[in-house]
Design a protein around this motif. Structure first.
Motif, mmCIF file in Angstrom:
data_model
loop_
_atom_site.group_PDB
_atom_site.id
_atom_site.type_symbol
_atom_site.label_atom_id
_atom_site.label_comp_id
_atom_site.label_asym_id
_atom_site.label_seq_id
_atom_site.Cartn_x
_atom_site.Cartn_y
_atom_site.Cartn_z
ATOM 1 N N GLN A 41 0.824 -1.215 0.000
ATOM 2 C CA GLN A 41 0.000 0.000 0.000
ATOM 3 C C GLN A 41 0.859 1.266 0.000
ATOM 4 O O GLN A 41 0.376 2.340 -0.350
ATOM 5 C CB GLN A 41 -0.934 0.022 1.212
ATOM 6 N N GLN A 42 2.137 1.160 0.363
ATOM 7 C CA GLN A 42 3.022 2.321 0.321
ATOM 8 C C GLN A 42 3.360 2.700 -1.117
ATOM 9 O O GLN A 42 3.780 3.819 -1.390
ATOM 10 C CB GLN A 42 4.303 2.032 1.116
ATOM 11 N N GLN A 43 3.171 1.745 -2.052
ATOM 12 C CA GLN A 43 3.510 1.994 -3.452
ATOM 13 C C GLN A 43 2.278 2.050 -4.353
ATOM 14 O O GLN A 43 2.290 2.714 -5.383
ATOM 15 C CB GLN A 43 4.430 0.886 -3.976
ATOM 16 N N VAL A 44 1.232 1.312 -4.000
ATOM 17 C CA VAL A 44 0.040 1.187 -4.841
ATOM 18 C C VAL A 44 -1.180 1.553 -4.011
ATOM 19 O O VAL A 44 -1.284 1.163 -2.854
ATOM 20 C CB VAL A 44 -0.101 -0.273 -5.365
ATOM 21 N N SER A 45 -2.096 2.288 -4.635
ATOM 22 C CA SER A 45 -3.289 2.724 -3.923
ATOM 23 C C SER A 45 -4.388 1.666 -3.989
ATOM 24 O O SER A 45 -4.921 1.389 -5.062
ATOM 25 C CB SER A 45 -3.779 4.037 -4.540
ATOM 26 N N PHE A 46 -4.710 1.063 -2.855
ATOM 27 C CA PHE A 46 -5.836 0.136 -2.733
ATOM 28 C C PHE A 46 -6.161 -0.019 -1.262
ATOM 29 O O PHE A 46 -5.365 0.337 -0.395
ATOM 30 C CB PHE A 46 -5.526 -1.236 -3.371
ATOM 31 N N ASP A 47 -7.337 -0.527 -0.985
ATOM 32 C CA ASP A 47 -7.764 -0.811 0.384
ATOM 33 C C ASP A 47 -8.121 -2.278 0.472
ATOM 34 O O ASP A 47 -8.445 -2.911 -0.528
ATOM 35 C CB ASP A 47 -9.009 0.009 0.754
ATOM 36 N N ILE A 79 -8.201 -13.531 -6.551
ATOM 37 C CA ILE A 79 -6.938 -13.052 -7.105
ATOM 38 C C ILE A 79 -5.827 -14.041 -6.769
ATOM 39 O O ILE A 79 -5.014 -14.382 -7.624
ATOM 40 C CB ILE A 79 -6.626 -11.637 -6.579
ATOM 41 N N CYS A 80 -5.796 -14.504 -5.525
ATOM 42 C CA CYS A 80 -4.804 -15.509 -5.131
ATOM 43 C C CYS A 80 -5.214 -16.098 -3.783
ATOM 44 O O CYS A 80 -6.109 -15.597 -3.116
ATOM 45 C CB CYS A 80 -3.396 -14.903 -5.056
ATOM 46 N N HIS A 81 -4.554 -17.179 -3.395
ATOM 47 C CA HIS A 81 -4.786 -17.742 -2.076
ATOM 48 C C HIS A 81 -3.468 -18.278 -1.506
ATOM 49 O O HIS A 81 -2.501 -18.442 -2.236
ATOM 50 C CB HIS A 81 -5.878 -18.822 -2.081
ATOM 51 N N TYR A 82 -3.460 -18.538 -0.220
ATOM 52 C CA TYR A 82 -2.290 -18.952 0.579
ATOM 53 C C TYR A 82 -1.236 -17.857 0.693
ATOM 54 O O TYR A 82 -0.864 -17.460 1.780
ATOM 55 C CB TYR A 82 -1.633 -20.232 0.062
ATOM 56 N N PHE A 83 -0.718 -17.369 -0.447
ATOM 57 C CA PHE A 83 0.330 -16.354 -0.437
ATOM 58 C C PHE A 83 -0.048 -15.231 -1.384
ATOM 59 O O PHE A 83 -0.748 -15.462 -2.368
ATOM 60 C CB PHE A 83 1.682 -16.952 -0.880
ATOM 61 N N LEU A 84 0.446 -14.024 -1.105
ATOM 62 C CA LEU A 84 0.174 -12.902 -1.992
ATOM 63 C C LEU A 84 0.921 -13.113 -3.304
ATOM 64 O O LEU A 84 2.139 -13.246 -3.327
ATOM 65 C CB LEU A 84 0.622 -11.585 -1.346
ATOM 66 N N ASP A 85 0.183 -13.174 -4.376
ATOM 67 C CA ASP A 85 0.745 -13.309 -5.723
ATOM 68 C C ASP A 85 0.766 -11.905 -6.328
ATOM 69 O O ASP A 85 -0.255 -11.415 -6.806
ATOM 70 C CB ASP A 85 -0.125 -14.264 -6.548
ATOM 71 N N LEU A 86 1.936 -11.270 -6.272
ATOM 72 C CA LEU A 86 2.056 -9.893 -6.736
ATOM 73 C C LEU A 86 1.701 -9.754 -8.211
ATOM 74 O O LEU A 86 1.069 -8.785 -8.617
ATOM 75 C CB LEU A 86 3.468 -9.363 -6.482
ATOM 76 N N ALA A 87 2.096 -10.732 -9.016
ATOM 77 C CA ALA A 87 1.807 -10.681 -10.451
ATOM 78 C C ALA A 87 0.297 -10.733 -10.694
ATOM 79 O O ALA A 87 -0.231 -9.987 -11.513
ATOM 80 C CB ALA A 87 2.512 -11.817 -11.182
ATOM 81 N N ALA A 88 -0.405 -11.594 -9.961
ATOM 82 C CA ALA A 88 -1.854 -11.712 -10.126
ATOM 83 C C ALA A 88 -2.556 -10.439 -9.670
ATOM 84 O O ALA A 88 -3.498 -9.970 -10.311
ATOM 85 C CB ALA A 88 -2.381 -12.921 -9.364
ATOM 86 N N LEU A 89 -2.097 -9.857 -8.560
ATOM 87 C CA LEU A 89 -2.700 -8.621 -8.063
ATOM 88 C C LEU A 89 -2.438 -7.476 -9.045
ATOM 89 O O LEU A 89 -3.334 -6.704 -9.367
ATOM 90 C CB LEU A 89 -2.170 -8.269 -6.674
ATOM 91 N N ASP A 90 -1.220 -7.390 -9.550
ATOM 92 C CA ASP A 90 -0.883 -6.353 -10.520
ATOM 93 C C ASP A 90 -1.705 -6.519 -11.793
ATOM 94 O O ASP A 90 -2.188 -5.546 -12.367
ATOM 95 C CB ASP A 90 0.616 -6.395 -10.824
ATOM 96 N N ASP A 91 -1.888 -7.758 -12.209
ATOM 97 C CA ASP A 91 -2.695 -8.043 -13.400
ATOM 98 C C ASP A 91 -4.135 -7.587 -13.184
ATOM 99 O O ASP A 91 -4.743 -6.960 -14.046
ATOM 100 C CB ASP A 91 -2.630 -9.536 -13.723
ATOM 101 N N LEU A 93 -5.310 -5.289 -10.956
ATOM 102 C CA LEU A 93 -5.395 -3.832 -10.883
ATOM 103 C C LEU A 93 -5.104 -3.186 -12.235
ATOM 104 O O LEU A 93 -5.680 -2.164 -12.581
ATOM 105 C CB LEU A 93 -4.429 -3.305 -9.818
ATOM 106 N N GLY A 94 -4.240 -3.806 -13.033
ATOM 107 C CA GLY A 94 -3.879 -3.272 -14.337
ATOM 108 C C GLY A 94 -5.013 -3.292 -15.346
ATOM 109 O O GLY A 94 -5.015 -2.521 -16.294
ATOM 110 N N LYS A 95 -5.988 -4.165 -15.145
ATOM 111 C CA LYS A 95 -7.133 -4.231 -16.060
ATOM 112 C C LYS A 95 -7.940 -2.943 -16.061
ATOM 113 O O LYS A 95 -8.664 -2.656 -16.989
ATOM 114 C CB LYS A 95 -8.077 -5.378 -15.654
ATOM 115 N N PHE A 96 -7.822 -2.186 -14.980
ATOM 116 C CA PHE A 96 -8.685 -1.017 -14.794
ATOM 117 C C PHE A 96 -7.925 0.302 -14.882
ATOM 118 O O PHE A 96 -8.457 1.327 -14.557
ATOM 119 C CB PHE A 96 -9.395 -1.125 -13.439
ATOM 120 N N ARG A 97 -6.674 0.256 -15.289
ATOM 121 C CA ARG A 97 -5.884 1.498 -15.368
ATOM 122 C C ARG A 97 -6.310 2.326 -16.536
ATOM 123 O O ARG A 97 -6.699 1.912 -17.553
ATOM 124 C CB ARG A 97 -4.400 1.177 -15.457
#
Length: 97
Positions: A41-47, A79-91, A93-97
């Protein structure tokens, strides 16, 4: 003849950037995902909010031991489970940029 360009519907960005973690208390993987999201959250805006699956029998049945699960409530997509998948989260959030 004029061709009208149809713009895709984009929901308000605050809805896009609101995520849910389904987890439970005393779950170290859930804590790890929350900490990773807080750092991000320090780099990307989301809640995000955390929902304890043990507070709802339907959620407990649906997710059981497969937690934490990071979800988009907007489109009801995991988006993901067990562990934060940064690529999946970025993908996501990127759909809506």
């Amino acid at each position: 003849m004029m061709i009208k360009k149809i713009e895709p519907y984009l929901p308000p960005s605050d809805q896009i950037r609101e995520l849910i973690i389904y987890g439970r208390e005393d779950c170290h993987l859930c804590q790890d995902m929350m900490l990773a999201l807080q750092r991000l959250q320090q780099q990307v805006s989301f809640d995000f909010k955390v929902v304890d699956i043990d507070s709802d029998p339907e959620l407990a049945k649906r997710y059981g031991e497969r937690i934490p699960v990071l979800m988009s409530p907007l489109i009801n997509q995991e988006i993901c489970h067990y562990f934060l998948d940064l690529a999946a989260l970025d993908d996501y959030l990127g759909k809506f940029r």
